[in-house]
Design an enzyme around this catalytic site. Structure first.
Site, PDB file in Angstrom:
ATOM      1  N   GLU A  94     -21.030 -31.792  -0.183  1.00  0.00           N
ATOM      2  CA  GLU A  94     -22.002 -30.906   0.661  1.00  0.00           C
ATOM      3  C   GLU A  94     -23.233 -31.095   0.647  1.00  0.00           C
ATOM      4  O   GLU A  94     -23.662 -31.244  -0.062  1.00  0.00           O
ATOM      5  CB  GLU A  94     -22.030 -29.747   1.218  1.00  0.00           C
ATOM      6  N   CYS A 107     -31.303 -32.928   1.887  1.00  0.00           N
ATOM      7  CA  CYS A 107     -30.415 -31.615   0.227  1.00  0.00           C
ATOM      8  C   CYS A 107     -29.669 -32.288  -0.571  1.00  0.00           C
ATOM      9  O   CYS A 107     -28.776 -32.507   0.686  1.00  0.00           O
ATOM     10  CB  CYS A 107     -30.391 -30.406   0.745  1.00  0.00           C
ATOM     11  N   CYS A 114     -19.935 -26.346  -9.692  1.00  0.00           N
ATOM     12  CA  CYS A 114     -21.033 -25.582 -10.874  1.00  0.00           C
ATOM     13  C   CYS A 114     -20.852 -25.416 -11.830  1.00  0.00           C
ATOM     14  O   CYS A 114     -19.786 -24.021 -11.790  1.00  0.00           O
ATOM     15  CB  CYS A 114     -22.348 -25.399 -10.227  1.00  0.00           C
ATOM     16  N   CYS A 118     -24.181 -18.613 -11.629  1.00  0.00           N
ATOM     17  CA  CYS A 118     -25.324 -17.835 -11.351  1.00  0.00           C
ATOM     18  C   CYS A 118     -24.756 -16.274  -9.929  1.00  0.00           C
ATOM     19  O   CYS A 118     -23.561 -17.208  -9.156  1.00  0.00           O
ATOM     20  CB  CYS A 118     -26.574 -18.588 -10.341  1.00  0.00           C
ATOM     21  N   CYS A 121     -24.819 -16.802  -5.658  1.00  0.00           N
ATOM     22  CA  CYS A 121     -24.881 -18.304  -5.551  1.00  0.00           C
ATOM     23  C   CYS A 121     -23.372 -18.553  -5.478  1.00  0.00           C
ATOM     24  O   CYS A 121     -22.015 -18.104  -5.898  1.00  0.00           O
ATOM     25  CB  CYS A 121     -25.789 -19.436  -6.181  1.00  0.00           C
ATOM     26  N   CYS A 339     -29.382 -22.653   1.404  1.00  0.00           N
ATOM     27  CA  CYS A 339     -29.344 -22.282   0.285  1.00  0.00           C
ATOM     28  C   CYS A 339     -28.506 -22.055  -0.624  1.00  0.00           C
ATOM     29  O   CYS A 339     -28.225 -19.757   0.026  1.00  0.00           O
ATOM     30  CB  CYS A 339     -30.794 -21.821  -0.357  1.00  0.00           C
TER      31      CYS A 339
HETATM   32  N1  SAH Z   1     -28.558 -25.856  -9.710  1.00  0.00           N
HETATM   33  C1  SAH Z   1     -29.543 -26.045  -9.310  1.00  0.00           C
HETATM   34  C2  SAH Z   1     -30.584 -26.864  -7.882  1.00  0.00           C
HETATM   35  C3  SAH Z   1     -28.975 -26.543  -6.872  1.00  0.00           C
HETATM   36  S1  SAH Z   1     -28.727 -24.349  -6.074  1.00  0.00           S
HETATM   37  C4  SAH Z   1     -30.753 -24.339  -9.095  1.00  0.00           C
HETATM   38  O1  SAH Z   1     -29.737 -23.937  -9.348  1.00  0.00           O
HETATM   39  O2  SAH Z   1     -32.528 -24.524  -8.923  1.00  0.00           O
HETATM   40  C5  SAH Z   1     -30.980 -24.930  -5.060  1.00  0.00           C
HETATM   41  C6  SAH Z   1     -31.623 -23.475  -5.178  1.00  0.00           C
HETATM   42  O3  SAH Z   1     -30.759 -22.244  -4.153  1.00  0.00           O
HETATM   43  C7  SAH Z   1     -31.843 -22.570  -6.797  1.00  0.00           C
HETATM   44  O4  SAH Z   1     -32.970 -22.613  -5.678  1.00  0.00           O
HETATM   45  C8  SAH Z   1     -30.906 -21.927  -5.883  1.00  0.00           C
HETATM   46  O5  SAH Z   1     -31.237 -20.302  -6.832  1.00  0.00           O
HETATM   47  C9  SAH Z   1     -30.930 -21.426  -4.493  1.00  0.00           C
HETATM   48  N2  SAH Z   1     -29.802 -20.070  -3.724  1.00  0.00           N
HETATM   49  C10 SAH Z   1     -28.776 -20.236  -4.330  1.00  0.00           C
HETATM   50  N3  SAH Z   1     -27.956 -18.804  -4.101  1.00  0.00           N
HETATM   51  C11 SAH Z   1     -29.103 -18.808  -3.093  1.00  0.00           C
HETATM   52  C12 SAH Z   1     -28.384 -17.822  -1.374  1.00  0.00           C
HETATM   53  N4  SAH Z   1     -27.611 -17.001  -1.544  1.00  0.00           N
HETATM   54  N5  SAH Z   1     -28.941 -17.167  -1.475  1.00  0.00           N
HETATM   55  C13 SAH Z   1     -30.610 -18.231  -1.577  1.00  0.00           C
HETATM   56  N6  SAH Z   1     -31.206 -18.872  -2.620  1.00  0.00           N
HETATM   57  C14 SAH Z   1     -29.914 -19.121  -3.139  1.00  0.00           C
HETATM   58 FE1  SF4 Z   2     -25.178 -23.474 -10.331  1.00  0.00          FE
HETATM   59 FE2  SF4 Z   2     -25.825 -22.425  -7.919  1.00  0.00          FE
HETATM   60 FE3  SF4 Z   2     -26.996 -21.723 -10.157  1.00  0.00          FE
HETATM   61 FE4  SF4 Z   2     -27.965 -23.987  -9.192  1.00  0.00          FE
HETATM   62  S1  SF4 Z   2     -27.696 -21.327  -8.238  1.00  0.00           S
HETATM   63  S2  SF4 Z   2     -26.930 -23.462 -11.751  1.00  0.00           S
HETATM   64  S3  SF4 Z   2     -26.156 -24.514  -7.789  1.00  0.00           S
HETATM   65  S4  SF4 Z   2     -24.322 -21.443  -9.788  1.00  0.00           S
END
Ligand code: SAH
Ligand code: SF4
Length: 347
Positions: A94, A107, A114, A118, A121, A339
């Site tokens: 996406e 974006c 991934c 985390c 996410c 995000c």
């Molecule tokens: N993997 C990379 C880039 C993709 S994530 C990273 O982690 O930086 C893009 C951004 O969205 C990151 O800052 C991530 O921490 C944030 N993010 C992930 N899940 C989220 C959520 N549920 N609400 C708000 N931001 C979120």
């Molecule tokens: Fe991967 Fe989501 Fe963590 Fe970014 S925030 S590293 S996309 S699991």
């Protein structure tokens, strides 16, 4: 068979020229083809109208152009557009276009899924299937730019690598895609309008510094001490904060670019006075801006977003300490485009 032909976008200009030389095709042809591929974003050899018909046919028999295809386009009630793309191997990714008064931001995703999981996410709940290649990242920009022009009459102004995946675990393809997006032979966009976001891959950060990269770097920080950060981000075990901060300072010293700390404010997890004070310490150590991010609730996650008064208080605390801080409100929530919500739900 078409499927067995070489994917021409995996070749550099020099490699195309070397292939052509074997057939006694002059070098300037490689330059023309390269220009069609990366500057004019051609999707087929037929479009390459300054090449003879015979040559185009020869190209078509020997090479392929493996573009992403647009599968689903959705628009949020705040204008945000999400595109579900299908890769040639049928995997889905996406990309999102976020319109604002002063900028149009794309974006883009860097991996299918991934590997880092985390805890907050949605992408992290999918397994990592594979890296995207440079062309697949470039295509997202091209398609999102078309949508931006179609819907808003404006081209993209900014690109953030904040879609699915961890860009620095797909280092070579991500850097190659940025070359194609920024070089005058490609789309010619300014590198300063590109932000790569990482969850904290120290080795990749140092490598970018050594290679003198000119784009911006954001760290998904989300907690300012190791104990808390480890609870929500596994990567903190192999890349603890000390190491990541040293790598960021190294990047800053080499490039002069301040870092952006992304900090999702969670209710009663990372929103206390002590958390603010730890975050302020990190900002004294590495020149940085802080983006406080509104948490987008993901199904099955125990964390929830911080209360509004707490958010304002936290922001004021940082400001009083001289930290440059902004609150980023979520966009595109109704279509799961915000995000951390990218998870191919429409698959
Ligand atoms: N993997 C990379 C880039 C993709 S994530 C990273 O982690 O930086 C893009 C951004 O969205 C990151 O800052 C991530 O921490 C944030 N993010 C992930 N899940 C989220 C959520 N549920 N609400 C708000 N931001 C979120
Ligand atoms: Fe991967 Fe989501 Fe963590 Fe970014 S925030 S590293 S996309 S699991």
């Amino acid at each position: 068979m078409k499927s067995l032909t070489k994917d021409i976008r995996k070749l550099s200009k020099e490699e195309i020229a070397a292939d052509f030389a074997l057939q006694n095709i002059p070098k300037y042809r490689a330059k023309q083809v390269f220009d069609w591929l990366w500057n004019k974003s051609a999707g087929s050899f037929e479009e390459m109208t300054n090449l003879s018909k015979d040559f185009r046919q020869w190209m078509n028999e020997n090479y392929s152009i493996r573009l992403l295809s647009e599968n689903v386009v959705q628009q949020s009630n705040d204008g945000t557009i999400k595109i579900g793309f299908q890769c040639v191997d049928n995997r889905m990714i996406e990309g999102v276009m976020i319109p604002a008064a002063d900028r149009m931001t794309a974006c883009v995703s860097s991996q299918v899924g991934c590997s880092l999981s985390c805890k907050f996410c949605a992408t992290g709940m999918l397994k990592r299937e594979r890296n995207l290649d440079a062309g697949e990242i470039y295509d997202q920009v091209v398609f999102l730019n078309k949508q931006s022009i179609k819907q808003f009459g404006k081209s993209l102004s900014n690109i953030v690598y904040m879609g699915m995946g961890e860009p620095l675990l797909n280092y070579d393809n991500v850097m190659k895609s940025i070359d194609y997006i920024t070089s005058p032979e490609g789309l010619g966009m300014s590198a300063r309008r590109i932000t790569v976001s990482t969850s904290g891959v120290s080795r990749g950060i140092r490598r970018m510094a050594d290679e003198g990269k000119k784009f911006k770097l954001a760290l998904s920080l989300h907690a300012a001490d190791d104990v808390k950060r480890e609870l929500i981000m596994d990567i903190n075990k192999s890349n603890p904060l000390d190491e990541v901060m040293d790598a960021l300072l190294y990047f800053y010293n080499k490039t002069g670019n301040k870092i952006t700390f992304e900090y999702i404010l969670f209710d009663q997890f990372n929103d206390s006075d002590e958390d603010a004070s730890n975050l302020i310490k990190l900002c004294k150590r590495v020149p940085a801006f802080v983006n406080i991010i509104e948490y987008n609730q993901v199904d099955g996650v125990v964390y929830t977003k911080a209360k509004e008064d707490r958010l304002n208080y936290f922001k004021n605390t940082l400001e009083k300490a001289g930290v440059d801080v902004q609150v980023r409100r979520s966009r595109g929530k109704d279509i799961d485009a915000a995000c951390g919500q990218l998870a191919n739900k429409n698959k």
